[in-house]
Design a protein around this motif. Structure first.
Motif: not given
Lengths: 127, 320
Positions: B1-4, B6, B8, B13, B18-24, B103
């Motif tokens: 859960m924690g990759h937060q 960073e 920005l 971004i 880049e994926s500006p929202f950080g999701i696929s 996961h």
């Protein structure tokens, strides 16, 4: 185009057994919170009329209690189960802003108008 | 859960690559779909709120409408819908556990939790069908519907003769008992004997019923004697609810009930179907080969959304 693949983002969220235990603990904790809130809501729904000699007087308070408890439940579902609390801030606001701005306004204006129309018709009939 | 944690850099971004929202892409599109779907539900619930406030004096109390519980007799307000809410919350938990197992790449756990989620969804849809059945069929005795569609309460010691050849006799205690097997149609009242009183809903101040009432009777909303008989004869006995009539109160209540819970039930059913498709894929090793269980996460988002909508329907339809 860059050679960057988006698999670097969310596909890589694999976690190990240690991390998994923590995650599962939180999942069950939130389950108990949701169940607890629902139980409180149902109990309040069944007994609120006997809480006061004049139930009409406390209905407003009971109603707002229901709404606030509902928002709590919604918060836990969206921020934890749907993982939004752990997403980037820009995504959070993209998703939440339409509701905070638009739906609250729509609710306010529609309910207000409904009461105004009701009172207007009422006066008209009785005139 | 924690990759937060960073930090920005906005320029970076949004600068491309880049994926500006950080999701696929897939998850982002699911979120965008949910945003629009949630606006639809908001529209439904707000319009429900509009008409409920507009007709606040004659709107039925949900507690008095949904009082049945399987295998139990009597009056059990809220219990059944509380059970339905519990089932849906439970299936949300099993869904998030399936995502968590994904996961860890634990295929067997994913199968278990996703399977339980599907079962929970099916139980919920079945429960909803049961509730619709009881709402559509209504109570054994039916209710008196006035010409403007509103429901009035009769009491006293009287007998009504109905156009279908049957009759309804009232007990002295006040509540009237029917035998009636009108079968969710309405029946005209062809005759009335005895002493009856009618308690009119406030909306009848509108005089939409063509009754000639004195101002005093209108003020109290209770009619007796000949005025009561005239009022009763001007109405119909109805049973159950559909899109045009509703023995529990204004027909609009039934319309909103069918539309909102129906639209939500359709979502639950679609969710079950989509979950099942993913379930089959999990069994067929699709996601082991792919190296990740992101599809489970995407249908999970949809499933939690369905639960979320129910949380609001539960509050605004049944509690408030």
């Amino acid at each position: 185009m860059s050679n960057h693949s988006d698999s670097a983002y969310e596909f890589a969220v694999h976690h190990g057994e240690e991390e998994g235990k923590k995650v599962r603990k939180r999942i069950w904790l939130i389950f108990w919170v949701l169940l607890g809130i629902t139980t409180v809501e149902v109990t309040l729904g069944l007994i609120w009329k006997s809480l006061s000699a004049n139930p009409d007087a406390i209905w407003g308070m009971v109603k707002w209690t229901f709404i606030i408890l509902t928002l709590f439940k919604a918060f836990y579902i969206v921020f934890d189960y749907m993982h939004l609390g752990h997403e980037r801030r820009n995504l959070k606001w993209t998703i939440l802003a339409p509701y905070i701005i638009f739906v609250l306004y729509l609710t306010f204006i529609c309910l207000n108008e409904a009461l105004a129309i009701r009172d207007f018709d009422f006066m008209w009939w009785n005139s | 859960m924690g990759h937060q944690t960073e930090s920005l850099d906005t320029e970076k971004i949004w600068g491309g690559g880049e994926s500006p929202f950080g999701i696929s892409y897939g998850k982002m599109m699911m979120w965008f779909f949910l945003i629009s779907d949630a606006l639809t539900f908001s529209g439904f619930l707000v319009s429900y709120g509009f008409f409920r406030h507009r007709f606040s004096d004659i709107w039925p109390v949900a507690e008095n409408v949904f009082t049945h519980f399987p295998f139990m007799h009597g009056h059990h307000p809220l219990l059944y819908v509380a059970l339905m809410t519990f089932i849906l919350i439970m299936s949300s938990v099993t869904m998030v556990l399936a995502v968590e197992a994904g996961h860890r790449m634990k295929r067997k756990s994913v199968i278990l939790w996703l399977g339980l989620t599907i079962i929970g969804g099916l139980i919920f849809v079945g429960s909803q069908a049961w509730e619709w059945y009881h709402f559509i069929h209504g109570t054994a005795e039916g209710a008196l519907q006035m010409a403007d569609g509103s429901i009035a309460h009769m009491f006293g010691d009287f007998t009504l003769a109905l156009s279908d050849g049957t009759s309804i006799a009232a007990a002295e205690a006040g509540e009237y008992f029917g035998h009636s097997h009108i079968g969710h149609h309405h029946a005209h009242i062809v005759g009335i004997t005895g002493e009856a009183s009618v308690h009119l809903p406030q909306a009848l101040r509108a005089m939409g019923n063509g009754l000639a009432l004195g101002s005093e009777e209108v003020q109290q909303f209770i009619l007796t004697g000949d005025a009561a008989k005239e009022a009763i004869m001007s109405g119909n006995i109805i049973q159950g609810a559909n899109l045009e009539m509703n023995e529990y109160g204004v027909p609009l209540f039934a319309d909103f009930f069918f539309f909102i819970t129906g639209f939500h039930g359709t979502h639950v059913f679609s969710g079950v179907v989509i979950n099942f498709v993913i379930f089959v894929n999990v069994i067929m090793n699709t996601y082991e080969k792919r190296g990740h269980y992101e599809m489970v996460e995407k249908v999970g988002l949809y499933w939690h959304f369905v639960d979320l909508v129910w949380v609001f329907v539960f509050t605004f339809f049944y509690l408030v």
